[in-house]
Design an enzyme around this catalytic site. Structure first.
Site, PDB file in Angstrom:
ATOM      1  N   ASP A  93      -5.699  -0.937  11.301  1.00 48.59           N
ATOM      2  CA  ASP A  93      -4.669  -1.622  10.537  1.00 48.59           C
ATOM      3  C   ASP A  93      -4.270  -0.678   9.385  1.00 48.59           C
ATOM      4  O   ASP A  93      -4.957   0.301   9.091  1.00 48.59           O
ATOM      5  CB  ASP A  93      -5.171  -2.978  10.021  1.00 48.59           C
ATOM      6  CG  ASP A  93      -4.015  -3.905   9.628  1.00 48.59           C
ATOM      7  OD1 ASP A  93      -2.871  -3.412   9.476  1.00 48.59           O
ATOM      8  OD2 ASP A  93      -4.249  -5.113   9.473  1.00 48.59           O
ATOM      9  N   TRP A  94      -3.172  -0.980   8.755  1.00 51.46           N
ATOM     10  CA  TRP A  94      -2.567  -0.065   7.780  1.00 51.46           C
ATOM     11  C   TRP A  94      -3.450   0.135   6.533  1.00 51.46           C
ATOM     12  O   TRP A  94      -3.827  -0.814   5.874  1.00 51.46           O
ATOM     13  CB  TRP A  94      -1.185  -0.588   7.398  1.00 51.46           C
ATOM     14  CG  TRP A  94      -0.096  -0.058   8.300  1.00 51.46           C
ATOM     15  CD1 TRP A  94       1.071   0.528   7.902  1.00 51.46           C
ATOM     16  CD2 TRP A  94      -0.061  -0.016   9.739  1.00 51.46           C
ATOM     17  NE1 TRP A  94       1.810   0.926   9.001  1.00 51.46           N
ATOM     18  CE2 TRP A  94       1.143   0.612  10.129  1.00 51.46           C
ATOM     19  CE3 TRP A  94      -0.942  -0.424  10.743  1.00 51.46           C
ATOM     20  CZ2 TRP A  94       1.488   0.809  11.471  1.00 51.46           C
ATOM     21  CZ3 TRP A  94      -0.604  -0.218  12.073  1.00 51.46           C
ATOM     22  CH2 TRP A  94       0.589   0.392  12.415  1.00 51.46           C
TER      23      TRP A  94
END
Ligand code: BGC
Length: 768
Positions: A695-696
């Site tokens: 995920d970012w």
């Protein structure tokens, strides 16, 4: 030449059908619905104008060409007469009391908006009233068990009472992303319209005026109180949440231990017609069971019904829920009197339970324990008939796995003892992970330097992927595991990331620059480019109609393709562990099978449309508060049977090719660098051959020793066989802008560093 930002023709119209099919009618007394031609309807609540299309955050940020709302859709339909005076009063008040976005930023927006105080002077006309209640929540914004979030506010309750004081018949439309507390209000009609995307206003009107007969069924159990949910006591922690309820999530808990706490059961939803599910039978097969039944429409409206199969498994060494959903099918649109034959096949693997302690004699295996197996068929978990019963004399192993992701910390978990809740110790980790990694690590490939092999040569079968990878320099290998974003200038404007061919040299080898975008309910382009906004995940699940969702997402795939987006960051598959999770709207259900079937449909649909779906957030991302830190402490059995099951189904049945790990650690190891999650289970056991990304701006810790998670520990990510770190700044991959530890670890000679997973290349190879 295809233009970006031009929404696919017909897509929004199709999404309207889906949005109508996902509405769940919970109550319909006094002939409230469908409306009759010419009836006079008064509409209360500001959300009649300010319809919530979606929750907030990355999953809700879709720029659309237009949007619909409830009141204008109702007027445009020209079927009933609305109370114009009341509408005008609301419009005047809204001018003075505009929508409060909290000052900007996703998490700032409140869960609900102030309602207009209703005074005696307000004149109303009509024979029925509709009250629209709206709620939102989302990324970085959990719900709270407070008024205005999970509960109605005093003003909302007064609004319902005011409507009741003026009208004989009152109905409530819930424009919500998540189930809310329903114990302290009532009406003649209650319908969950959810958040229906850009066409949601039209869709709910389609249902109310009878153009569409509601056929949605609850994907969650609605209990009386938030404290009735077994996860509540262990939700919302700052450092860790202990999943003490284990596999007893949602109906698995309520049907086993707390039947009387349920207001609306799992799988329940009304229709304007009636159905008879009859001639229910079943048979055992070599691989599982088959159940048969006939569904007849015995009422006066055409409609669809959902046939649901529940297994009642023996309470033996392993505790079991009273009922478990093992199969379902939605009928076609049946005309009055029409009958459809239904056959549902269920594999033994779906029925089996995972033994994480060895108490059955088969540790780390999916087993069918000895005892009686009973299969129930019906149209909700509560309304069923027995289709089949049989005994198994001796416990059978259905699949032998290996222990993975087991907790290191001792705690107790729920299990049935008679009808009571009892607790047992959770088995803890016994394997040596360092040794497992060492034994499994693939052999080193000698660097050959550029010998002229292009990626296309691998696709054509001229060279192996290993020969291709051997050409890459150490710098290439370190660069390719870094994605860049957001709003990368070389891919579709305003999207989430670019990865793969992030340098000229990588591109010169034929490695494409790939583009990802959010998801899941439409294409997010922060540049302002327009796309189609779909209904939220919970609504999709409420349709219980996998083929319909597959069709919808085939169009999504086409829209992605025409916008040059390779990879959609969705669907979201996290289990609705608590009604308070802010991102529940993006996810499907409290049930892993329904989750898995919906996700598989989405994956297949997007792939047929020409793009790739990403399953996220892998896994146990059950709350938004402290989402980067919160450690999910879970038994291996609950991990496998509940939290990973949807992902497993989407990998095996949907042939998913892309997965995003979550922000949180599970049992002390951040998912982004969790070897057992990304390798032992995902790649080795499920045979996943696609791409894994973080995920970012995720954090990672040491996949063996644990410790604090940091954004620098990309070496541990690589070692766990998570392929791409999302994200470093644009053009920041080559110069290691984030100062990650890849080259430092390589210099120190630590294993697993500078090694690039061949899966990334396989992924690129299959996608271009
Ligand atoms: C979210 C993801 C999303 C990503 C890119 C993260 O904050 O958790 O679901 O796909 O951002 O926008």
């Amino acid at each position: 030449m295809v233009k970006v930002g031009v929404p696919l023709k017909g897509f929004a119209d199709f999404s309207r059908k889906v949005a109508a099919d996902g509405a769940v009618l919970l109550k319909n007394d006094n002939e409230f619905l469908p409306f009759k031609k010419g009836e006079q309807i008064a509409v209360f609540g500001r959300c009649q104008f300010e319809y919530y299309r979606s929750g907030t955050g990355s999953g809700g940020s879709v720029n659309t060409e237009y949007k619909t709302d409830f009141i204008n859709s109702l007027i445009e339909r020209d079927f009933v007469t609305i109370d114009e005076n009341l509408k005008q009063v609301y419009e005047n008040w809204l001018e003075q009391n505009p929508f409060d976005n909290g000052g900007g930023g996703w998490a700032a927006e409140p869960w609900s908006q102030a309602e207009m105080p209703l005074t005696d002077e307000i004149e109303t006309t009509g024979n029925k009233a509709i009250v629209v209640i709206g709620r939102t929540a989302g990324e970085d914004k959990d719900n709270l068990a407070t008024a205005g979030s999970y509960y109605l506010t005093d003003d909302e309750l007064s609004m319902i009472e005011f409507a009741k004081s003026r009208f004989d018949k009152v109905g409530i439309v819930l424009n919500v992303g998540n189930i809310i507390n329903m114990a302290n209000f009532d009406a003649d009609m209650i319908i969950y319209a959810w958040h229906g995307g850009m066409e949601g206003g039209n869709a709910i009107v389609d249902v109310l005026v009878g153009d569409v007969n509601p056929s949605g069924k609850l994907p969650n159990t609605i209990a009386e109180h938030i404290d009735d949910y077994p996860s509540t006591i262990n939700h919302g922690g700052t450092e860790q949440n202990i999943y003490q309820e284990d596999i007893y999530i949602g109906y698995r808990y309520f049907e086993t231990f707390g039947k009387n706490k349920v207001m609306y059961p799992f799988g329940f939803g009304l229709s304007y017609t009636t159905f008879d599910i009859k001639n229910i039978t079943g048979t055992q097969t070599e691989t599982g069971i088959k159940v048969f039944c006939e569904v007849q429409n015995t009422g006066t409206y055409s409609g669809k019904e959902v046939v649901q199969v529940y297994a009642q498994l023996p309470q033996a060494n392993l505790g079991k829920p009273a009922k478990t959903l093992v199969g379902f099918v939605k009928t076609g649109l049946l005309a009055p009197n029409e009958t459809q034959n239904i056959c549902i096949e269920v594999l033994n693997y779906t029925i089996a339970s995972y033994d994480d302690s060895g108490i059955t004699g088969y540790k780390s295996a999916y087993v069918l324990e000895d005892g009686e197996y009973i299969f129930h068929v019906g149209n909700s978990i509560r309304n069923t008939e027995i289709a089949l019963k049989y005994f198994i004399a001796e416990t059978r192993v259905i699949e032998q796995c290996q222990e993975a992701m087991a907790p290191t910390q001792s705690f107790t978990r729920m299990r049935p003892f008679g009808n009571c809740v009892a607790y047992e110790n959770v088995p803890t980790k016994t394997v040596d992970l360092a040794q497992r990694i060492e034994e499994n690590i693939s052999s080193q490939i000698e660097i050959t330097g550029d010998v002229g092999i292009k990626l296309v040569d691998v696709t054509a079968g001229k060279n192996t992927i290993e020969e291709f990878v051997a050409q890459l320099t150490i710098e290439d290998l370190q660069t390719i595991v870094r994605g860049e974003g957001m709003s990368h200038p070389q891919v579709t404007p305003g999207t989430a990331s670019a990865f793969g061919g992030v340098t000229n040299h990588l591109r010169s080898l034929g490695i494409p620059l790939m583009c990802t975008a959010d998801g899941p309910s439409g294409l997010r382009m922060e540049s302002g480019l327009k796309s189609t906004q779909l209904p939220i995940g919970t609504l999709l699940a409420s349709t219980w109609d996998a083929p319909l969702i597959e069709q919808l997402y085939e169009m999504e795939g086409q829209e992605l393709k025409s916008n040059y987006v390779d990879v959609l960051l969705g669907p979201g598959l996290n289990i609705h562990r608590s009604p308070l999770n802010g991102r529940n709207f993006e996810y499907f259900s409290e049930d892993p099978l329904l989750t898995g079937k919906m996700s598989s449909a989405i994956v297949r649909g997007i792939s047929a449309g020409g793009a790739i779906a990403t399953l996220k957030h892998f896994a146990c991302n059950s709350q938004e508060t402290y989402r980067h830190d919160i450690n999910s402490v879970v038994s291996e059995r609950a991990i496998r049977e509940i939290y990973l099951k949807g992902f497993e189904i989407a990998v095996k049945e949907g042939n998913a090719k892309s997965i995003m790990t979550a922000y949180n650690p599970i049992n002390g190891i951040w998912t982004a660098s969790n070897y057992d999650l990304n390798t032992t289970i995902l790649r080795n056991e499920w045979k996943f051959d696609g791409l894994v990304m973080t995920d970012w701006w995720a954090r990672m810790n040491d996949c063996v020793t644990g410790g604090e998670g940091t954004r620098e520990n990309v070496a541990s990510m690589v070692k766990s066989q998570n392929d791409v770190y999302m994200v470093v700044g644009n053009y920041g991959a080559e110069n290691n802008e984030n100062n990650d530890n890849l080259s430092r670890n390589l210099e120190e000679g630590k294993s697993g560093c500078g090694r690039c997973s061949p899966f990334l290349f396989c992924f690129l190879k299959i996608t271009k």
